[in-house]
Design an enzyme around this catalytic site. Structure first.
Site, PDB file in Angstrom:
ATOM      1  N   PRO A   9       3.621   5.121  -1.571  1.00 40.78           N
ATOM      2  CA  PRO A   9       4.847   5.180  -0.768  1.00 40.78           C
ATOM      3  C   PRO A   9       5.327   3.813  -0.283  1.00 40.78           C
ATOM      4  O   PRO A   9       4.529   2.962   0.101  1.00 40.78           O
ATOM      5  CB  PRO A   9       4.438   6.039   0.435  1.00 40.78           C
ATOM      6  CG  PRO A   9       3.322   6.872  -0.062  1.00 40.78           C
ATOM      7  CD  PRO A   9       2.597   6.042  -1.082  1.00 40.78           C
ATOM      8  N   ASN A  10       6.632   3.661  -0.310  1.00 38.49           N
ATOM      9  CA  ASN A  10       7.356   2.511   0.245  1.00 38.49           C
ATOM     10  C   ASN A  10       7.220   1.224  -0.564  1.00 38.49           C
ATOM     11  O   ASN A  10       7.839   0.218  -0.219  1.00 38.49           O
ATOM     12  CB  ASN A  10       6.961   2.250   1.708  1.00 38.49           C
ATOM     13  CG  ASN A  10       7.327   3.423   2.587  1.00 38.49           C
ATOM     14  OD1 ASN A  10       8.442   3.926   2.499  1.00 38.49           O
ATOM     15  ND2 ASN A  10       6.398   3.893   3.408  1.00 38.49           N
ATOM     16  N   ARG A  17      11.015  -5.375   2.267  1.00 38.17           N
ATOM     17  CA  ARG A  17      10.149  -4.721   3.243  1.00 38.17           C
ATOM     18  C   ARG A  17       9.219  -5.761   3.881  1.00 38.17           C
ATOM     19  O   ARG A  17       8.343  -6.317   3.200  1.00 38.17           O
ATOM     20  CB  ARG A  17       9.301  -3.664   2.536  1.00 38.17           C
ATOM     21  CG  ARG A  17       8.312  -2.973   3.435  1.00 38.17           C
ATOM     22  CD  ARG A  17       7.326  -2.123   2.641  1.00 38.17           C
ATOM     23  NE  ARG A  17       6.386  -1.484   3.535  1.00 38.17           N
ATOM     24  CZ  ARG A  17       5.264  -0.895   3.166  1.00 38.17           C
ATOM     25  NH1 ARG A  17       4.946  -0.851   1.886  1.00 38.17           N
ATOM     26  NH2 ARG A  17       4.468  -0.359   4.054  1.00 38.17           N
ATOM     27  N   TYR A  22       4.463  -8.777   3.189  1.00 41.46           N
ATOM     28  CA  TYR A  22       4.297  -8.384   1.789  1.00 41.46           C
ATOM     29  C   TYR A  22       4.894  -9.369   0.782  1.00 41.46           C
ATOM     30  O   TYR A  22       4.786  -9.147  -0.421  1.00 41.46           O
ATOM     31  CB  TYR A  22       4.911  -6.994   1.576  1.00 41.46           C
ATOM     32  CG  TYR A  22       4.218  -5.916   2.391  1.00 41.46           C
ATOM     33  CD1 TYR A  22       2.876  -5.616   2.173  1.00 41.46           C
ATOM     34  CD2 TYR A  22       4.893  -5.220   3.390  1.00 41.46           C
ATOM     35  CE1 TYR A  22       2.231  -4.650   2.918  1.00 41.46           C
ATOM     36  CE2 TYR A  22       4.257  -4.243   4.141  1.00 41.46           C
ATOM     37  CZ  TYR A  22       2.918  -3.962   3.908  1.00 41.46           C
ATOM     38  OH  TYR A  22       2.277  -3.004   4.649  1.00 41.46           O
ATOM     39  N   ASN A  73      -2.435   0.852  -5.875  1.00 41.63           N
ATOM     40  CA  ASN A  73      -2.095   0.463  -4.507  1.00 41.63           C
ATOM     41  C   ASN A  73      -1.546   1.723  -3.842  1.00 41.63           C
ATOM     42  O   ASN A  73      -0.375   2.056  -4.019  1.00 41.63           O
ATOM     43  CB  ASN A  73      -1.066  -0.659  -4.459  1.00 41.63           C
ATOM     44  CG  ASN A  73      -0.798  -1.069  -3.008  1.00 41.63           C
ATOM     45  OD1 ASN A  73      -1.213  -0.385  -2.076  1.00 41.63           O
ATOM     46  ND2 ASN A  73      -0.097  -2.183  -2.828  1.00 41.63           N
ATOM     47  N   ALA A  76       0.262   3.515   2.357  1.00 41.80           N
ATOM     48  CA  ALA A  76      -0.298   4.142   3.557  1.00 41.80           C
ATOM     49  C   ALA A  76      -1.219   5.317   3.239  1.00 41.80           C
ATOM     50  O   ALA A  76      -2.068   5.679   4.069  1.00 41.80           O
ATOM     51  CB  ALA A  76       0.836   4.597   4.467  1.00 41.80           C
ATOM     52  N   HIS A  79      -5.047   5.269   3.867  1.00 42.98           N
ATOM     53  CA  HIS A  79      -5.691   5.503   5.166  1.00 42.98           C
ATOM     54  C   HIS A  79      -5.646   6.971   5.585  1.00 42.98           C
ATOM     55  O   HIS A  79      -6.135   7.314   6.654  1.00 42.98           O
ATOM     56  CB  HIS A  79      -4.999   4.644   6.238  1.00 42.98           C
ATOM     57  CG  HIS A  79      -4.631   3.277   5.756  1.00 42.98           C
ATOM     58  ND1 HIS A  79      -5.581   2.368   5.347  1.00 42.98           N
ATOM     59  CD2 HIS A  79      -3.427   2.662   5.563  1.00 42.98           C
ATOM     60  CE1 HIS A  79      -4.965   1.253   4.942  1.00 42.98           C
ATOM     61  NE2 HIS A  79      -3.666   1.410   5.059  1.00 42.98           N
ATOM     62  N   ASP A  86      -9.522  12.818  -4.001  1.00 47.25           N
ATOM     63  CA  ASP A  86     -10.019  13.918  -4.835  1.00 47.25           C
ATOM     64  C   ASP A  86      -9.400  13.886  -6.228  1.00 47.25           C
ATOM     65  O   ASP A  86     -10.072  14.200  -7.223  1.00 47.25           O
ATOM     66  CB  ASP A  86      -9.727  15.264  -4.170  1.00 47.25           C
ATOM     67  CG  ASP A  86     -10.644  15.553  -2.988  1.00 47.25           C
ATOM     68  OD1 ASP A  86     -11.618  14.807  -2.789  1.00 47.25           O
ATOM     69  OD2 ASP A  86     -10.374  16.521  -2.253  1.00 47.25           O
ATOM     70  N   GLU A  97      -8.836  -0.428  -6.420  1.00 42.22           N
ATOM     71  CA  GLU A  97      -7.875  -0.342  -5.309  1.00 42.22           C
ATOM     72  C   GLU A  97      -7.371  -1.742  -4.992  1.00 42.22           C
ATOM     73  O   GLU A  97      -8.175  -2.669  -4.881  1.00 42.22           O
ATOM     74  CB  GLU A  97      -8.604   0.256  -4.093  1.00 42.22           C
ATOM     75  CG  GLU A  97      -7.753   0.299  -2.830  1.00 42.22           C
ATOM     76  CD  GLU A  97      -8.581   0.797  -1.623  1.00 42.22           C
ATOM     77  OE1 GLU A  97      -9.684   1.371  -1.807  1.00 42.22           O
ATOM     78  OE2 GLU A  97      -8.111   0.570  -0.491  1.00 42.22           O
ATOM     79  N   HIS A  99      -4.418  -4.124  -2.577  1.00 40.80           N
ATOM     80  CA  HIS A  99      -3.413  -4.220  -1.513  1.00 40.80           C
ATOM     81  C   HIS A  99      -2.839  -5.627  -1.496  1.00 40.80           C
ATOM     82  O   HIS A  99      -3.579  -6.608  -1.669  1.00 40.80           O
ATOM     83  CB  HIS A  99      -4.022  -3.925  -0.139  1.00 40.80           C
ATOM     84  CG  HIS A  99      -4.627  -2.569  -0.057  1.00 40.80           C
ATOM     85  ND1 HIS A  99      -3.868  -1.436   0.138  1.00 40.80           N
ATOM     86  CD2 HIS A  99      -5.910  -2.156  -0.187  1.00 40.80           C
ATOM     87  CE1 HIS A  99      -4.670  -0.384   0.136  1.00 40.80           C
ATOM     88  NE2 HIS A  99      -5.909  -0.790  -0.064  1.00 40.80           N
ATOM     89  N   LEU A 100      -1.557  -5.704  -1.241  1.00 39.46           N
ATOM     90  CA  LEU A 100      -0.910  -7.008  -1.109  1.00 39.46           C
ATOM     91  C   LEU A 100      -1.421  -7.744   0.125  1.00 39.46           C
ATOM     92  O   LEU A 100      -1.749  -8.932   0.083  1.00 39.46           O
ATOM     93  CB  LEU A 100       0.611  -6.817  -0.984  1.00 39.46           C
ATOM     94  CG  LEU A 100       1.289  -6.182  -2.203  1.00 39.46           C
ATOM     95  CD1 LEU A 100       2.527  -5.403  -1.781  1.00 39.46           C
ATOM     96  CD2 LEU A 100       1.648  -7.251  -3.204  1.00 39.46           C
ATOM     97  N   SER A 101      -1.464  -7.029   1.243  1.00 36.73           N
ATOM     98  CA  SER A 101      -1.827  -7.651   2.515  1.00 36.73           C
ATOM     99  C   SER A 101      -3.332  -7.571   2.746  1.00 36.73           C
ATOM    100  O   SER A 101      -4.026  -6.772   2.107  1.00 36.73           O
ATOM    101  CB  SER A 101      -1.080  -6.957   3.663  1.00 36.73           C
ATOM    102  OG  SER A 101      -1.488  -5.601   3.761  1.00 36.73           O
ATOM    103  N   ARG A 106      -5.340  -6.487   9.862  1.00 37.67           N
ATOM    104  CA  ARG A 106      -4.168  -5.817  10.444  1.00 37.67           C
ATOM    105  C   ARG A 106      -4.607  -4.741  11.449  1.00 37.67           C
ATOM    106  O   ARG A 106      -5.709  -4.798  11.963  1.00 37.67           O
ATOM    107  CB  ARG A 106      -3.292  -5.260   9.310  1.00 37.67           C
ATOM    108  CG  ARG A 106      -2.787  -6.385   8.378  1.00 37.67           C
ATOM    109  CD  ARG A 106      -1.885  -5.863   7.294  1.00 37.67           C
ATOM    110  NE  ARG A 106      -0.671  -5.276   7.858  1.00 37.67           N
ATOM    111  CZ  ARG A 106       0.173  -4.491   7.177  1.00 37.67           C
ATOM    112  NH1 ARG A 106      -0.076  -4.223   5.904  1.00 37.67           N
ATOM    113  NH2 ARG A 106       1.247  -4.004   7.760  1.00 37.67           N
TER     114      ARG A 106
HETATM  115  C1  DQA Z   1      -0.525  -1.879   1.570  1.00 40.83           C
HETATM  116  C2  DQA Z   1      -1.256  -1.810   2.918  1.00 40.83           C
HETATM  117  C3  DQA Z   1      -1.067  -0.461   3.585  1.00 40.83           C
HETATM  118  O1  DQA Z   1      -1.716  -0.440   4.858  1.00 40.83           O
HETATM  119  C4  DQA Z   1       0.416  -0.181   3.801  1.00 40.83           C
HETATM  120  O2  DQA Z   1       0.589   1.100   4.360  1.00 40.83           O
HETATM  121  C5  DQA Z   1       1.220  -0.364   2.571  1.00 40.83           C
HETATM  122  C6  DQA Z   1       0.943  -1.501   1.710  1.00 40.83           C
HETATM  123  C7  DQA Z   1      -0.606  -3.287   0.946  1.00 40.83           C
HETATM  124  O3  DQA Z   1      -0.371  -3.397  -0.246  1.00 40.83           O
HETATM  125  O4  DQA Z   1      -0.859  -4.272   1.650  1.00 40.83           O
HETATM  126  O5  DQA Z   1       2.141   0.385   2.292  1.00 40.83           O
HETATM  127  O6  DQA Z   1      -1.165  -0.969   0.679  1.00 40.83           O
END
Ligand code: DQA
Length: 149
Positions: A9-10, A17, A22, A73, A76, A79, A86, A97, A99-101, A106
């Site tokens: 998502p997002n 964003r 990011y 990736n 959210a 978490h 599953d 897995e 993540h950008l950040s 955080r």
């Molecule tokens: C994220 C980190 C997540 O906590 C956040 O909800 C994202 C982006 C990252 O790529 O840093 O949507 O997965």
């Protein structure tokens, strides 16, 4: 070898964003960089983004018939989503897995991942480069352990 890249998502908002968190690369920029990296590694990639958890689960199920592993990736959903965990465990394919950040630096709610302990590895904090490192790690794992989930 074929890898599916999953953006949760997002992530389609990348570029506008929270660029201080990011970066300014768009999702298209990131997919293009993943494509270049995949070409240099001589593997095929396909990419899928959805804001809908169920669509991501359906994609994992469908793609599992044609790919060797997933680069994920989860946004959210990292978490929150037992269902995503599953789904990935259910298809018995290795995943990495990313993540950008740097989620560890955080808010506390971002410190827990429902996926990390089941992943081959986790890369976070390097911006778009996290995806490229993750792809390298996943491909190396698949080449070294061709028979393992
Ligand atoms: C994220 C980190 C997540 O906590 C956040 O909800 C994202 C982006 C990252 O790529 O840093 O949507 O997965």
């Amino acid at each position: 070898m074929r890898i599916a890249v999953l953006h949760g998502p997002n992530l389609r908002l990348l570029g506008r964003r929270e660029p201080q968190v990011y970066g300014t690369d768009t999702l298209g920029d990131i997919d293009a960089r993943i494509g270049d990296e995949a070409a240099s590694l001589e593997v095929e990639v396909e990419s899928f983004q959805s804001n809908h958890e169920g669509d991501l689960l359906d994609f994992i199920d469908e793609a599992s018939a044609r790919v060797d592993g997933f680069l994920v990736n989860p946004g959210a959903l990292t978490h929150t989503s037992v269902a995503l965990r599953d789904a990935l465990l259910g298809v018995s394919l290795p995943f990495v897995e990313v993540h950008l950040s740097n989620t560890a630096a955080r808010e506390p709610f971002r410190h827990r991942s429902y996926l990390s302990d089941a992943a081959v590895g986790v890369v976070f904090g390097f911006g778009a480069y996290s995806y490229l490192l993750g792809l390298r790690g996943l491909v190396a794992h698949l080449r070294e352990h061709p028979d393992e989930p």
